[in-house]
Design a protein around this motif. Structure first.
Motif, short mmCIF file in Angstrom:
data_model
loop_
_atom_site.label_atom_id
_atom_site.label_comp_id
_atom_site.label_asym_id
_atom_site.label_seq_id
_atom_site.Cartn_x
_atom_site.Cartn_y
_atom_site.Cartn_z
N HIS A 111 0.87 -1.18 0.00
CA HIS A 111 0.00 0.00 0.00
C HIS A 111 0.90 1.23 0.00
O HIS A 111 1.65 1.46 0.95
CB HIS A 111 -0.91 0.00 1.23
CG HIS A 111 -2.00 1.04 1.14
ND1 HIS A 111 -3.12 0.86 0.36
CD2 HIS A 111 -2.12 2.27 1.70
CE1 HIS A 111 -3.90 1.92 0.46
NE2 HIS A 111 -3.31 2.80 1.27
N LEU A 128 -3.02 1.29 -2.96
CA LEU A 128 -3.43 2.70 -2.93
C LEU A 128 -3.78 3.16 -4.34
O LEU A 128 -4.82 3.80 -4.56
CB LEU A 128 -2.30 3.55 -2.34
CG LEU A 128 -2.59 5.04 -2.10
CD1 LEU A 128 -1.68 5.59 -1.02
CD2 LEU A 128 -2.42 5.89 -3.37
N GLU A 184 -7.05 1.59 -5.65
CA GLU A 184 -8.22 2.29 -5.13
C GLU A 184 -8.37 3.65 -5.80
O GLU A 184 -9.49 4.07 -6.10
CB GLU A 184 -8.09 2.46 -3.61
CG GLU A 184 -9.19 3.28 -2.96
CD GLU A 184 -10.58 2.65 -3.08
OE1 GLU A 184 -11.57 3.37 -2.87
OE2 GLU A 184 -10.69 1.44 -3.37
N ARG A 185 -7.26 4.32 -6.04
CA ARG A 185 -7.33 5.63 -6.73
C ARG A 185 -7.92 5.47 -8.13
O ARG A 185 -8.69 6.33 -8.58
CB ARG A 185 -5.94 6.25 -6.81
CG ARG A 185 -5.90 7.58 -7.57
CD ARG A 185 -4.55 8.24 -7.45
NE ARG A 185 -4.35 8.77 -6.12
CZ ARG A 185 -3.20 9.30 -5.67
NH1 ARG A 185 -2.16 9.33 -6.48
NH2 ARG A 185 -3.12 9.76 -4.45
N ALA A 242 -11.60 5.27 -7.69
CA ALA A 242 -12.14 6.57 -7.31
C ALA A 242 -12.18 7.52 -8.51
O ALA A 242 -13.15 8.28 -8.69
CB ALA A 242 -11.31 7.18 -6.18
N GLU A 299 -12.18 11.64 -6.85
CA GLU A 299 -10.77 11.91 -6.58
C GLU A 299 -10.62 12.81 -5.35
O GLU A 299 -11.55 13.52 -4.98
CB GLU A 299 -10.12 12.59 -7.79
CG GLU A 299 -10.09 11.69 -9.01
CD GLU A 299 -10.55 12.38 -10.26
OE1 GLU A 299 -9.72 12.55 -11.15
OE2 GLU A 299 -11.74 12.75 -10.32
N LYS A 352 -9.97 11.78 -2.27
CA LYS A 352 -10.41 11.13 -1.05
C LYS A 352 -9.23 10.74 -0.17
O LYS A 352 -8.07 10.96 -0.53
CB LYS A 352 -11.25 9.88 -1.38
CG LYS A 352 -10.50 8.86 -2.23
CD LYS A 352 -11.33 7.62 -2.46
CE LYS A 352 -11.39 6.76 -1.23
NZ LYS A 352 -12.07 5.49 -1.44
N ASP A 353 -9.50 10.18 0.98
CA ASP A 353 -8.48 9.73 1.91
C ASP A 353 -8.03 8.33 1.50
O ASP A 353 -8.84 7.40 1.48
CB ASP A 353 -9.07 9.71 3.33
CG ASP A 353 -8.02 9.42 4.40
OD1 ASP A 353 -6.95 8.86 4.06
OD2 ASP A 353 -8.28 9.74 5.58
N TYR A 354 -6.74 8.19 1.15
CA TYR A 354 -6.25 6.91 0.66
C TYR A 354 -5.44 6.14 1.70
O TYR A 354 -4.71 5.22 1.35
CB TYR A 354 -5.40 7.12 -0.60
CG TYR A 354 -6.20 7.56 -1.80
CD1 TYR A 354 -7.04 6.67 -2.47
CD2 TYR A 354 -6.14 8.87 -2.24
CE1 TYR A 354 -7.78 7.08 -3.56
CE2 TYR A 354 -6.89 9.29 -3.33
CZ TYR A 354 -7.71 8.38 -3.99
OH TYR A 354 -8.46 8.78 -5.07
N ARG A 355 -5.56 6.51 2.95
CA ARG A 355 -4.89 5.74 3.98
C ARG A 355 -5.47 4.33 4.03
O ARG A 355 -6.67 4.13 3.81
CB ARG A 355 -5.01 6.40 5.34
CG ARG A 355 -4.18 7.67 5.51
CD ARG A 355 -4.43 8.28 6.87
NE ARG A 355 -5.85 8.64 7.02
CZ ARG A 355 -6.42 8.94 8.19
NH1 ARG A 355 -5.71 8.90 9.31
NH2 ARG A 355 -7.70 9.26 8.24
N ILE A 372 -9.53 3.27 3.78
CA ILE A 372 -10.09 2.49 2.67
C ILE A 372 -10.72 1.22 3.20
O ILE A 372 -11.81 0.82 2.77
CB ILE A 372 -9.00 2.17 1.63
CG1 ILE A 372 -8.44 3.46 1.02
CG2 ILE A 372 -9.55 1.28 0.52
CD1 ILE A 372 -7.24 3.25 0.13
N GLY A 428 -2.80 4.96 -11.78
CA GLY A 428 -3.95 5.36 -10.98
C GLY A 428 -5.22 5.56 -11.77
O GLY A 428 -6.12 6.29 -11.35
#
Length: 241
Positions: free
Chosen positions: A138, A167, A170-171, A174, A180, A182-185, A189, A239
């Motif tokens: 990640h 990461l 998930e991007r 999104a 786009e 958003k919080d990608y921690r 997620i 991404g």
């Protein structure tokens, strides 16, 4: 014709060409030879035909030139199943590198690291498990760059290793959904996807948590279609789909 041209330019095909070029030129360090002996998988390779090694590094900071690896966690995925029996976790014995804030965040003390192994041994153990596997992380740039630094590999000479980044996966989802920024921690997620909480900032727990997320992302990205490596690698790099 267009499809053939795109396939020829696919990043996986280019990575394999890079591997062949390095092999032809020789001068590959002995410790890296097993990586160069393995063919980079074709973009059409089915996920079920591959083995994955999910890795997480806890580090003293984010700069590979100044900071160091404190601990490494890893776990394997086979046949889209997380193999907890394959999990391993070890600390790197450099207690002088622990900063007060790092110790709090990563739950690592100088005493813990004093009982660990050397950086050389930990990287050797990791390298032994890498050949033939796709690596998953990640925010994979951190693991990739710290590994390069530990191996003294120049940024312009990428290893023939396929990294998948949860990461970036998930991007890509999104971006497709117009969400786009958003919080990608990892923890955030996982929470959005209904996955349980876990001990964050622990290398072993993070590697297992990343592996679980990867399996969920596979289902979302392919939506019932047979998953293949090519689209995942492309999304991990850029991404987007």
């Amino acid at each position: 014709m267009i499809e053939r041209l795109f396939r020829f330019r696919h990043p996986l095909v280019q990575l394999e060409k890079h591997r062949l070029t390095r092999v032809a030129r020789g001068f590959i360090p002995e410790e890296l030879a097993p990586l160069y002996q393995r063919v980079v998988p074709d973009p059409e390779t089915a996920i079920d035909q591959l083995e994955f090694l999910v890795v997480d590094f806890e580090t003293s900071g984010l700069d590979p030139e100044r900071d160091t690896i404190l601990s490494i966690g890893m776990v394997e995925i086979r046949q889209q199943t997380l193999s907890l029996s394959s999990a391993s976790h070890f600390y790197v014995a450099k207690p002088q590198q622990v900063k007060p804030d790092t110790a709090v965040i990563n739950h690592i003390t100088p005493e813990t690291l004093a009982a660990g192994v050397s950086l050389e041994q930990s990287i050797h153990d990791l390298l032994e498990r890498m050949p033939g596997k796709i690596l998953v992380a990640h925010g994979a740039a951190i693991e990739r760059d710290f590994l390069r630094r530990a191996l003294a590999v120049d940024r312009s000479a990428d290893l023939p290793v396929v990294w998948l980044d949860t990461l970036m996966l998930e991007r890509s989802l999104a971006t497709n959904r117009g969400k786009e920024g958003k919080d990608y921690r990892l923890c955030q997620i996982r929470q959005e996807k209904g996955l349980p909480g876990y001990l964050a900032h622990n290398a072993l727990a993070d590697s297992v948590a990343t592996g679980e997320l990867f399996l969920v992302l596979l289902k979302e990205i392919f939506a019932g279609l047979p998953p293949t490596l090519g689209p995942l690698y492309y999304r991990s790099l850029y991404g987007r789909a």
